[in-house]
Structures are given as structure tokens and as C-alpha cells.
Design a protein around this motif. Structure first.
Motif, PDB file in Angstrom:
ATOM      1  N   LYS A  83      -8.732  -5.263   2.027  1.00 45.94           N
ATOM      2  CA  LYS A  83      -9.104  -6.439   2.832  1.00 45.94           C
ATOM      3  C   LYS A  83     -10.226  -7.230   2.170  1.00 45.94           C
ATOM      4  CE  LYS A  83      -7.443  -4.894   7.240  1.00 45.94           C
ATOM      5  NZ  LYS A  83      -6.982  -5.739   8.279  1.00 45.94           N
TER       6      LYS A  83
ATOM      7  N   GLU B 154      -8.725  -9.045  -0.760  1.00 41.57           N
ATOM      8  CA  GLU B 154      -7.950 -10.190  -0.278  1.00 41.57           C
ATOM      9  C   GLU B 154      -8.861 -11.389  -0.016  1.00 41.57           C
ATOM     10  OE1 GLU B 154      -4.932 -11.484   3.359  1.00 41.57           O
ATOM     11  OE2 GLU B 154      -5.532  -9.384   3.168  1.00 41.57           O
ATOM     12  N   LYS B 155      -9.999 -11.149   0.613  1.00 36.76           N
ATOM     13  CA  LYS B 155     -10.944 -12.238   0.892  1.00 36.76           C
ATOM     14  C   LYS B 155     -11.518 -12.833  -0.391  1.00 36.76           C
ATOM     15  CE  LYS B 155     -12.370 -10.624   5.416  1.00 36.76           C
ATOM     16  NZ  LYS B 155     -13.425 -10.009   6.219  1.00 36.76           N
TER      17      LYS B 155
ATOM     18  N   GLY C 127      -7.859 -14.039  -2.543  1.00 35.18           N
ATOM     19  CA  GLY C 127      -6.785 -14.788  -1.893  1.00 35.18           C
ATOM     20  C   GLY C 127      -5.423 -14.124  -2.057  1.00 35.18           C
ATOM     21  N   ILE C 128      -5.388 -12.950  -2.662  1.00 37.73           N
ATOM     22  CA  ILE C 128      -4.132 -12.210  -2.840  1.00 37.73           C
ATOM     23  C   ILE C 128      -3.963 -11.297  -1.628  1.00 37.73           C
ATOM     24  CG2 ILE C 128      -2.863 -10.573  -4.278  1.00 37.73           C
ATOM     25  CD1 ILE C 128      -4.656 -11.530  -6.638  1.00 37.73           C
ATOM     26  N   LYS C 129      -2.840 -11.412  -0.939  1.00 35.41           N
ATOM     27  CA  LYS C 129      -2.593 -10.656   0.285  1.00 35.41           C
ATOM     28  C   LYS C 129      -2.618  -9.148   0.041  1.00 35.41           C
ATOM     29  CE  LYS C 129      -1.666 -14.237   2.891  1.00 35.41           C
ATOM     30  NZ  LYS C 129      -2.560 -14.633   3.933  1.00 35.41           N
ATOM     31  N   SER C 130      -3.082  -8.407   1.054  1.00 39.42           N
ATOM     32  CA  SER C 130      -3.169  -6.946   0.969  1.00 39.42           C
ATOM     33  C   SER C 130      -1.817  -6.308   0.664  1.00 39.42           C
ATOM     34  CB  SER C 130      -3.711  -6.363   2.277  1.00 39.42           C
ATOM     35  OG  SER C 130      -5.024  -6.784   2.495  1.00 39.42           O
ATOM     36  N   ASP C 131      -0.748  -6.827   1.270  1.00 38.82           N
ATOM     37  CA  ASP C 131       0.592  -6.287   1.015  1.00 38.82           C
ATOM     38  C   ASP C 131       0.966  -6.434  -0.453  1.00 38.82           C
ATOM     39  OD1 ASP C 131       0.918  -5.559   3.648  1.00 38.82           O
ATOM     40  OD2 ASP C 131       2.029  -7.373   4.183  1.00 38.82           O
ATOM     41  N   ASN C 132       0.616  -7.580  -1.031  1.00 41.38           N
ATOM     42  CA  ASN C 132       0.899  -7.814  -2.447  1.00 41.38           C
ATOM     43  C   ASN C 132       0.083  -6.867  -3.318  1.00 41.38           C
ATOM     44  OD1 ASN C 132       0.413  -9.246  -5.146  1.00 41.38           O
ATOM     45  ND2 ASN C 132       2.119 -10.402  -4.262  1.00 41.38           N
TER      46      ASN C 132
END
Length: 75
Positions: free
Chosen positions: A5, A8-9, A12-17
Motif C-alpha cells: 500500500k 502504491e502511494k 502509483g502502481i496498484k497493489s494487485d499489479n
């Protein structure tokens, strides 16, 4: 070490990715309990590669050399 998380912040890359990259072996991370942690160095690498090229298949090899994307879409 940063959680997914936090990364991600910062990137900008999503956690799922990020999880997908970890499971593919293109992103090094450590699992503690149920959470994944990424080193500060690897977070910086994510920031660099995100701004310089497509990151769908970019990765750092064992010699810390950046290898290029192979998706064919970003070339």
C-alpha cells in the motif's frame, strides 16, 4: 521496507499489479506473515522504470541491470 500500500502511494502502481510482479519474479519482495514488503532500493527502481519506460515486463536481474520490457506494445 515498505508495504504494498505504501509503494502504491509512492509509485502509483496498484497493489494487485505489484503482487503479480512479485509472483512472476520480476519484483523482489519479502513476505512477513500475510504482508509483502519491498526494500527502499526496489521502490526507487520502480519509480525510475515507471518514468523511463513501460514497466509491464521490466525487471532488474541478479546483477542489478535493468532489462527491457518484452510486451511489444511499448516499443
Amino acid at each position: 521496507m515498505k508495504t504494498l500500500k505504501e509503494v502504491e502511494k509512492l509509485t502509483g502502481i496498484k497493489s494487485d499489479n505489484l503482487r503479480q510482479r512479485i509472483h512472476r519474479g520480476t519484483l523482489k519482495a519479502v513476505k512477513k506473515g500475510r504482508d509483502w514488503f519491498i526494500s527502499e532500493l526496489n521502490v526507487e527502481r520502480l519509480k525510475i522504470t515507471k518514468t523511463e519506460q513501460c514497466f509491464c515486463q521490466s525487471y532488474f536481474d541478479d546483477e542489478n541491470k535493468l532489462r527491457d520490457c518484452t510486451c511489444g506494445k511499448c516499443k
